[in-house]
Design an enzyme around this catalytic site. Sequence first.
Site, PDB file in Angstrom:
ATOM      1  N   SER A 111       0.977  -1.261   0.163  1.00  0.00           N
ATOM      2  CA  SER A 111      -0.093   0.134   0.031  1.00  0.00           C
ATOM      3  C   SER A 111       0.901   1.358   0.012  1.00  0.00           C
ATOM      4  CB  SER A 111      -0.811   0.047   1.183  1.00  0.00           C
ATOM      5  OG  SER A 111      -1.321   1.302   1.446  1.00  0.00           O
ATOM      6  N   TYR A 142      -1.827  -1.069  10.327  1.00  0.00           N
ATOM      7  CA  TYR A 142      -2.048  -1.183   8.816  1.00  0.00           C
ATOM      8  C   TYR A 142      -0.828  -0.632   8.022  1.00  0.00           C
ATOM      9  CZ  TYR A 142      -4.053  -1.501   4.093  1.00  0.00           C
ATOM     10  OH  TYR A 142      -4.114  -1.798   2.679  1.00  0.00           O
TER      11      TYR A 142
END
Length: 249
Positions: free
Chosen positions: A143, A156
């Site tokens: 990401s 995350y």
Amino acid sequence: MTGLLAGKRIVITGAARGLGQSFARAAGKAGARLVLCDILEQPLRETAATLNEQGIDAQAVAIDLADPASIEHAFSLIGQNGGIDGLVNNAALATGVGGVDMMDYDIDLWDRVMRVNVRGTWLVSRAAVPLLPRGGKIVNVASDTALWGAPNLLAYTASKGAIISMTRSMARELGERGICVNAIAPGLTRVEATEYVPQARHQLYETGRALSGAQQPEDVDGSVLYLLSPLADFVTGQLLPVNGGFVFN
């Protein structure tokens, strides 16, 4: 892209919806035979059935990345039908893991994110390697949060940073087997898993990209097809941001 993956057997985790579902559809249209894995069993079966109706060979295999036994069982089932040519490590815990300052982050949630996103990716890759030939491909989905340091999303972001580092280490180790390992880093994409993301964060991305606007799952498909294909036979250990130019690498 028709025929780019003709005859290839590709495993995609997190394939029941969102990016994984989009990758599956694109890979199937490119000629791949698919093994779709997800913890969401009913949506997974529905996705496989829909693809089959479209003439795409898609098998559904339930998997829980938090459970090593589930991963072993899934790949024992996959192996019964022969080897594979590629793996897309897309599954990750993303919903409900942000919006909290690092000082207040729940320890149990942190551990769960790491167990699924980091350990799960390692264990799935480990289970897949014996089924991959020389020339096999692993594509890890990271990401761009790990590239720009998204705030209030610490676990995350850290897990996706780990995916990037793991990709490089795996590429070194698996190079001896002729297996290529690369990663993509999508930006914030309009999928089910990001519906909870505050509109201000979506707006930050959509106005801050060099290519302004919302990112759709289909915008990421091409990067995955490329890295799975023979076109990327001499590409390994690399990170490809796919975010419309929100972050340059």
